[in-house]
Write a protein that holds these residues in place. Structure first.
Motif, PDB file in Angstrom:
ATOM      1  N   PRO A   1      69.535  30.913  40.995  1.00 12.26           N
ATOM      2  CA  PRO A   1      69.845  31.716  42.180  1.00 12.26           C
ATOM      3  C   PRO A   1      71.266  31.449  42.675  1.00 12.26           C
ATOM      4  O   PRO A   1      71.696  30.305  42.774  1.00 12.26           O
ATOM      5  CB  PRO A   1      68.802  31.252  43.209  1.00 12.26           C
ATOM      6  N   GLY A   2      71.992  32.524  42.963  1.00 13.50           N
ATOM      7  CA  GLY A   2      73.330  32.425  43.534  1.00 13.50           C
ATOM      8  C   GLY A   2      74.428  32.027  42.571  1.00 13.50           C
ATOM      9  O   GLY A   2      75.563  31.826  42.980  1.00 13.50           O
ATOM     10  N   VAL A   3      74.121  31.900  41.281  1.00 16.79           N
ATOM     11  CA  VAL A   3      75.134  31.472  40.307  1.00 16.79           C
ATOM     12  C   VAL A   3      76.043  32.633  39.920  1.00 16.79           C
ATOM     13  O   VAL A   3      77.265  32.518  39.942  1.00 16.79           O
ATOM     14  CB  VAL A   3      74.470  30.846  39.057  1.00 16.79           C
ATOM     15  N   VAL A   4      75.440  33.754  39.560  1.00 23.11           N
ATOM     16  CA  VAL A   4      76.192  34.896  39.038  1.00 23.11           C
ATOM     17  C   VAL A   4      76.151  36.042  40.038  1.00 23.11           C
ATOM     18  O   VAL A   4      75.103  36.337  40.606  1.00 23.11           O
ATOM     19  CB  VAL A   4      75.596  35.355  37.680  1.00 23.11           C
ATOM     20  N   ALA A   5      77.318  36.675  40.246  1.00 15.25           N
ATOM     21  CA  ALA A   5      77.368  37.908  41.027  1.00 15.25           C
ATOM     22  C   ALA A   5      77.121  39.041  40.037  1.00 15.25           C
ATOM     23  O   ALA A   5      77.914  39.275  39.145  1.00 15.25           O
ATOM     24  CB  ALA A   5      78.726  38.069  41.699  1.00 15.25           C
ATOM     25  N   GLY A   6      75.992  39.710  40.141  1.00 15.99           N
ATOM     26  CA  GLY A   6      75.619  40.729  39.160  1.00 15.99           C
ATOM     27  C   GLY A   6      74.600  40.163  38.204  1.00 15.99           C
ATOM     28  O   GLY A   6      73.630  39.534  38.606  1.00 15.99           O
ATOM     29  N   SER A   7      74.883  40.324  36.890  1.00 19.84           N
ATOM     30  CA  SER A   7      73.929  39.915  35.865  1.00 19.84           C
ATOM     31  C   SER A   7      74.655  39.185  34.744  1.00 19.84           C
ATOM     32  O   SER A   7      75.827  39.430  34.496  1.00 19.84           O
ATOM     33  CB  SER A   7      73.233  41.165  35.310  1.00 19.84           C
ATOM     34  N   SER A   8      73.937  38.313  34.056  1.00 18.75           N
ATOM     35  CA  SER A   8      74.519  37.656  32.887  1.00 18.75           C
ATOM     36  C   SER A   8      74.338  38.511  31.638  1.00 18.75           C
ATOM     37  O   SER A   8      74.507  38.049  30.526  1.00 18.75           O
ATOM     38  CB  SER A   8      73.912  36.268  32.681  1.00 18.75           C
ATOM     39  N   ALA A   9      73.993  39.787  31.832  1.00 21.68           N
ATOM     40  CA  ALA A   9      73.873  40.734  30.719  1.00 21.68           C
ATOM     41  C   ALA A   9      74.881  41.873  30.880  1.00 21.68           C
ATOM     42  O   ALA A   9      74.717  42.935  30.313  1.00 21.68           O
ATOM     43  CB  ALA A   9      72.456  41.291  30.651  1.00 21.68           C
ATOM     44  N   ASP A  10      75.942  41.642  31.662  1.00 22.04           N
ATOM     45  CA  ASP A  10      76.982  42.638  31.891  1.00 22.04           C
ATOM     46  C   ASP A  10      78.213  42.335  31.042  1.00 22.04           C
ATOM     47  O   ASP A  10      78.358  41.237  30.515  1.00 22.04           O
ATOM     48  CB  ASP A  10      77.401  42.660  33.364  1.00 22.04           C
ATOM     49  N   GLN A  11      79.119  43.313  30.999  1.00 22.03           N
ATOM     50  CA  GLN A  11      80.373  43.140  30.259  1.00 22.03           C
ATOM     51  C   GLN A  11      81.252  42.073  30.910  1.00 22.03           C
ATOM     52  O   GLN A  11      81.960  41.346  30.233  1.00 22.03           O
ATOM     53  CB  GLN A  11      81.112  44.470  30.193  1.00 22.03           C
ATOM     54  N   LEU A  12      81.192  41.970  32.236  1.00 18.94           N
ATOM     55  CA  LEU A  12      81.916  40.942  32.976  1.00 18.94           C
ATOM     56  C   LEU A  12      80.947  39.857  33.410  1.00 18.94           C
ATOM     57  O   LEU A  12      79.835  40.157  33.856  1.00 18.94           O
ATOM     58  CB  LEU A  12      82.570  41.518  34.233  1.00 18.94           C
ATOM     59  N   LEU A  13      81.382  38.609  33.305  1.00 18.40           N
ATOM     60  CA  LEU A  13      80.612  37.501  33.854  1.00 18.40           C
ATOM     61  C   LEU A  13      81.354  37.044  35.100  1.00 18.40           C
ATOM     62  O   LEU A  13      82.526  36.670  35.028  1.00 18.40           O
ATOM     63  CB  LEU A  13      80.496  36.352  32.852  1.00 18.40           C
ATOM     64  N   VAL A  14      80.680  37.101  36.251  1.00 15.29           N
ATOM     65  CA  VAL A  14      81.298  36.728  37.524  1.00 15.29           C
ATOM     66  C   VAL A  14      80.489  35.574  38.114  1.00 15.29           C
ATOM     67  O   VAL A  14      79.331  35.734  38.480  1.00 15.29           O
ATOM     68  CB  VAL A  14      81.329  37.925  38.506  1.00 15.29           C
ATOM     69  N   ILE A  15      81.128  34.399  38.182  1.00 18.51           N
ATOM     70  CA  ILE A  15      80.501  33.197  38.742  1.00 18.51           C
ATOM     71  C   ILE A  15      80.932  33.100  40.207  1.00 18.51           C
ATOM     72  O   ILE A  15      82.117  33.204  40.516  1.00 18.51           O
ATOM     73  CB  ILE A  15      80.948  31.924  37.978  1.00 18.51           C
ATOM     74  N   ASN A  16      79.974  32.895  41.083  1.00 20.20           N
ATOM     75  CA  ASN A  16      80.262  32.814  42.515  1.00 20.20           C
ATOM     76  C   ASN A  16      81.070  31.565  42.867  1.00 20.20           C
ATOM     77  O   ASN A  16      80.972  30.545  42.179  1.00 20.20           O
ATOM     78  CB  ASN A  16      78.953  32.836  43.310  1.00 20.20           C
ATOM     79  N   PRO A  17      81.842  31.628  43.950  1.00 16.09           N
ATOM     80  CA  PRO A  17      82.619  30.455  44.400  1.00 16.09           C
ATOM     81  C   PRO A  17      81.703  29.275  44.706  1.00 16.09           C
ATOM     82  O   PRO A  17      80.590  29.448  45.215  1.00 16.09           O
ATOM     83  CB  PRO A  17      83.308  30.946  45.683  1.00 16.09           C
ATOM     84  N   GLY A  18      82.169  28.063  44.380  1.00 14.97           N
ATOM     85  CA  GLY A  18      81.427  26.849  44.682  1.00 14.97           C
ATOM     86  C   GLY A  18      80.350  26.484  43.687  1.00 14.97           C
ATOM     87  O   GLY A  18      79.685  25.469  43.845  1.00 14.97           O
ATOM     88  N   VAL A  19      80.152  27.298  42.645  1.00 19.05           N
ATOM     89  CA  VAL A  19      79.109  27.022  41.654  1.00 19.05           C
ATOM     90  C   VAL A  19      79.603  26.032  40.592  1.00 19.05           C
ATOM     91  O   VAL A  19      78.878  25.128  40.187  1.00 19.05           O
ATOM     92  CB  VAL A  19      78.626  28.337  40.990  1.00 19.05           C
ATOM     93  N   LEU A  20      80.834  26.201  40.140  1.00 21.60           N
ATOM     94  CA  LEU A  20      81.386  25.312  39.116  1.00 21.60           C
ATOM     95  C   LEU A  20      81.740  23.957  39.739  1.00 21.60           C
ATOM     96  O   LEU A  20      82.214  23.888  40.873  1.00 21.60           O
ATOM     97  CB  LEU A  20      82.634  25.941  38.486  1.00 21.60           C
ATOM     98  N   THR A  21      81.517  22.891  38.985  1.00 25.11           N
ATOM     99  CA  THR A  21      81.785  21.539  39.454  1.00 25.11           C
ATOM    100  C   THR A  21      83.237  21.168  39.170  1.00 25.11           C
ATOM    101  O   THR A  21      83.710  21.355  38.039  1.00 25.11           O
ATOM    102  CB  THR A  21      80.842  20.542  38.743  1.00 25.11           C
ATOM    103  N   PRO A  22      83.960  20.628  40.169  1.00 22.47           N
ATOM    104  CA  PRO A  22      85.351  20.220  39.938  1.00 22.47           C
ATOM    105  C   PRO A  22      85.458  19.164  38.835  1.00 22.47           C
ATOM    106  O   PRO A  22      84.602  18.293  38.706  1.00 22.47           O
ATOM    107  CB  PRO A  22      85.789  19.629  41.287  1.00 22.47           C
TER     108      PRO A  22
END
Length: 191
Positions: free
Chosen positions: A103-124
């Motif tokens: 939940p809240g990781v991807v904006a949209g779907s992981s089956a789209d042409q673009l992969l959009v990761i929401n802010p704050g999800v990736l670890t520094p």
């Protein structure tokens, strides 16, 4: 090629001329992140910002044409040539470092042409291997024309470290004393 067939005292010889050509993959893909590259060539992402990864997938026209010739079928006396390629996209992260279905990781779907990761999800300070498997399917015959896999590694920026913050004067009264803040000695892995 020369083929010789022998049976008892009799034999037959035939010659076959063959031309070999380099095969062109039916489906090709590559990925472009919407982030800067460091001087050493690494892709670098700010984990506090939205991360966008674009896919570029192409289907070789020759492969689809030859597939249509092989897969031509007859339906009620009509010949059905193949349809247009329909692409599907399946994104994943190598090593299980990130669940794209969470939940809240991807904006949209992981089956789209673009992969959009929401802010704050990736670890520094982490490295992520993003993988795309793109599949082309004939829209009429529903046969797989080809599959392509692309992988890109992206590093995330760590917060600045190793510095100091000096405040002068050390004491004062709010809204009366003018304070000066000085930051020094901070380093950032992005430069």
């Amino acid at each position: 090629f020369v083929v010789v067939y022998t049976a008892g005292l009799r034999n037959a010889t035939t010659f076959v001329e063959t031309t070999l050509r380099a095969a062109v993959p039916p489906v090709t893909s590559y990925l472009t992140p919407q982030v800067p590259k460091l001087p050493n060539g690494d892709w670098y992402a700010n984990p506090s910002a939205q991360f966008v990864l674009a896919s570029h997938v192409s289907v070789n026209d020759n492969a689809t044409a030859s597939r249509r010739l092989l897969d031509t079928r007859s339906y009620e006396g009509r010949s059905l040539a193949g349809g247009v390629p329909v692409l599907s996209y399946a994104w994943s992260v190598d090593g299980g470092a990130l669940d794209l279905g969470g939940p809240g990781v991807v904006a949209g779907s992981s089956a789209d042409q673009l992969l959009v990761i929401n802010p704050g999800v990736l670890t520094p300070g982490q490295s992520y291997g993003f993988r795309l498997v793109a599949t082309a399917v004939d829209s009429i015959l529903e046969t797989v024309l080809g599959t392509s896999t692309s992988l890109i590694t992206v590093l995330t920026n760590s917060p600045p470290a190793g510095g100091a913050l000096a405040v002068t004067p050390a004491n004062g009264t709010e809204l009366e004393t003018v304070f000066t803040l000085q930051a020094s000695g901070w380093t950032d892995d992005a430069g």
